[in-house]
Design an enzyme around this catalytic site. Structure first.
Site, PDB file in Angstrom:
ATOM      1  CD  GLU A  51      -0.902  -8.653  50.141  1.00 57.11           C
ATOM      2  OE1 GLU A  51      -0.597  -8.676  48.941  1.00 57.11           O
ATOM      3  OE2 GLU A  51      -1.615  -9.529  50.681  1.00 57.11           O
ATOM      4  CE  LYS A 124       0.653 -11.352  46.286  1.00 48.30           C
ATOM      5  NZ  LYS A 124      -0.657 -10.843  46.778  1.00 48.30           N
ATOM      6  CB  CYS A 164      -0.521 -12.447  50.176  1.00 46.74           C
ATOM      7  SG  CYS A 164      -2.279 -12.714  50.519  1.00 46.74           S
TER       8      CYS A 164
END
Length: 278
Positions: A51, A124, A164
């Site tokens: 990321e 995301k 993440c």
């Protein structure tokens, strides 16, 4: 394809790149290219970047300033070109894409095949928020959440994309596994030192165990120019939850094999995916 089947009879080599990304996009891309080349020389057929591999700004709005339109921009061109030059499946960690909101961006992960063709885009979904003492994060200030889970087919089978903070939401991966199972979960991340030390490995191993698949995690790992410290510990975890390779801190490459025989063995010996009721 059933939960006990695999689409390829031979092992598939993968690698996770770990960086300590700085504030210069050009310097970050050059370093990423060198690490992709290192992974490819080592035999990797799929390479995962972390990321924010392209920028870790001094402020949260720095990533908004370098946002790109979907389908064009120097970072996207870099990813397509690197995939083609190194002849690998390349998953570009995340980069900021325009979302129609001048103050925010999508935090987007893009996958390119060895021809340099884009095959998947994932925005995301889960946005990180954390406050403890003087440490505080709120991604929703600069990022607009995505809405759709994404997976794609590669030579190793079905590959689930995530980023993440998504790691804390097991229902995302259960949904992606529905129907045919997942061979590999991708996890590009920039876990903080605080949360990574407490939860990173245990969450990665849990996602591998409960979905009986491999998990490849590419992390930011060290002290950044902006003063932030990330946890690192990029790793490959097998379907039994065994950590096959790990890099605690600093730049480098973690590599290993997606073994279809191992996937089949774990799922046959403990057919938990077929035992699901809810």
């Amino acid at each position: 394809m059933t939960l006990d089947e695999t689409p390829r009879a031979v092992p598939f080599q993968v690698a996770a790149v770990q960086t300590v990304t700085g504030t210069s996009v050009d310097a970050n891309l050059a370093r990423a290219d060198a690490l992709i080349a290192e992974a490819a020389r080592g035999g990797a057929e799929l390479v995962l970047l972390p990321e924010y591999f392209c920028i870790m700004g001094r402020t949260e709005t720095d990533k908004v300033a370098i946002r790109e339109a979907d389908g064009d921009g120097p970072i996207q061109r870099f990813l397509a070109d690197a995939a083609r030059r190194h002849r690998v499946w390349l998953v570009g960690g995340t980069l900021p894409l325009q979302c129609g909101d001048d103050g925010r961006v999508y935090n987007t992960s893009l996958t390119f095949d060895p021809r340099g063709q884009r095959v998947a885009r994932y925005d995301k979904i889960h946005l990180f928020g954390f406050t403890r003492g003087t440490e505080s994060y709120d991604e929703s200030r600069t990022i607009l959440a995505g809405t759709a889970p994404v997976s794609f087919d590669a030579p190793c089978g079905r590959v689930a994309m995530s980023v993440c903070y998504d790691l804390r939401f097991p229902e995302l991966y259960r949904g992606l596994a529905a129907g045919g199972g997942t061979s590999l979960i991708l996890m590009p991340a920039a876990f903080t030192y605080t949360t990574g030390q407490a939860h990173w490995e245990i969450l990665l191993r849990a996602r591998a165990i409960e979905n009986q698949c491999y998990v490849l995690a590419a992390a930011q790992g060290g002290k950044h120019e902006n003063g932030r410290r990330t946890w690192g510990h990029s790793m490959l975890v097998d379907p039994w939850g065994e950590v096959l390779a790990v890099l605690p801190e600093g730049e480098g490459v973690v590599s290993g094999t997606i073994d279809p025989a191992r996937l089949a063995e774990v799922r046959q010996n403990l057919p938990a995916l077929r035992h699901r009721v809810l």
